[in-house]
Design a protein around this motif. Structure first.
Motif, PDB file in Angstrom:
ATOM      1  N   GLN A 172      37.907 -48.941 -66.051  1.00  0.00           N
ATOM      2  CA  GLN A 172      38.840 -49.185 -64.956  1.00  0.00           C
ATOM      3  C   GLN A 172      40.247 -48.895 -65.474  1.00  0.00           C
ATOM      4  O   GLN A 172      40.701 -49.539 -66.426  1.00  0.00           O
TER       5      GLN A 172
ATOM      6  N   ARG B 209      38.473 -45.335 -61.492  1.00  0.00           N
ATOM      7  CA  ARG B 209      37.397 -45.934 -62.273  1.00  0.00           C
ATOM      8  C   ARG B 209      36.428 -44.833 -62.678  1.00  0.00           C
ATOM      9  O   ARG B 209      35.875 -44.126 -61.831  1.00  0.00           O
TER      10      ARG B 209
ATOM     11  N   SER C  66      32.859 -43.758 -64.528  1.00  0.00           N
ATOM     12  CA  SER C  66      31.523 -44.281 -64.800  1.00  0.00           C
ATOM     13  C   SER C  66      30.796 -43.336 -65.745  1.00  0.00           C
ATOM     14  O   SER C  66      31.038 -42.121 -65.723  1.00  0.00           O
TER      15      SER C  66
ATOM     16  N   TYR D 273      31.806 -48.499 -67.608  1.00  0.00           N
ATOM     17  CA  TYR D 273      32.864 -48.204 -66.667  1.00  0.00           C
ATOM     18  C   TYR D 273      34.208 -48.314 -67.392  1.00  0.00           C
ATOM     19  O   TYR D 273      34.385 -49.160 -68.267  1.00  0.00           O
TER      20      TYR D 273
END
Length: 121
Positions: free
Chosen positions: A79, A19, A21, A77
């Motif tokens: 993912q 993930r 950020s 974010y």
């Protein structure tokens, strides 16, 4: 002055997850679209995913069904699931005052420094 700070890159095996950020520093009210681009070794930079304030998203066909973009105020974010070796790239966060149509056509104005994602086979 706008600044974008990415985190979360690294080395992962094929099939794994990461993930990413990205936090935006600056006047967030001037920003509509935020997103992720990537540049594989020796290739051109491409848009992976983008999201606007209203929640609409654009996901590249190459990652659709595996990657998800979300946004929480000034942070986005990415993912990334079921990663493949071809996902190896430097991933850049970007932001722009324009909407999805604008950024798909013209790109984004503000850029982070990038974070490296390496997927081993």
């Amino acid at each position: 002055q706008a600044e974008l700070v990415e985190s979360g890159g690294g080395l992962v095996q094929t099939g794994g997850s990461l993930r990413l950020s990205c936090e935006f520093f600056g006047s967030i009210f001037s920003i509509n679209a935020m997103g992720w681009y990537r540049q594989p070794p020796g290739e051109q930079r491409e848009l992976v995913a983008a999201i606007v304030v209203g929640g609409d998203t654009h996901i590249s066909d190459s990652v659709k069904g595996r990657f998800t973009i979300t946004r929480d105020k000034n942070t986005i974010y990415l993912q990334m699931n079921r990663l493949k070796p071809e996902d190896t790239a430097v991933y850049y966060c970007a932001a722009d005052p324009g909407g999805l149509g604008h950024v798909l056509m013209y790109g984004m104005d503000h850029w982070g420094k990038g974070t490296l994602v390496t997927v081993s086979s």
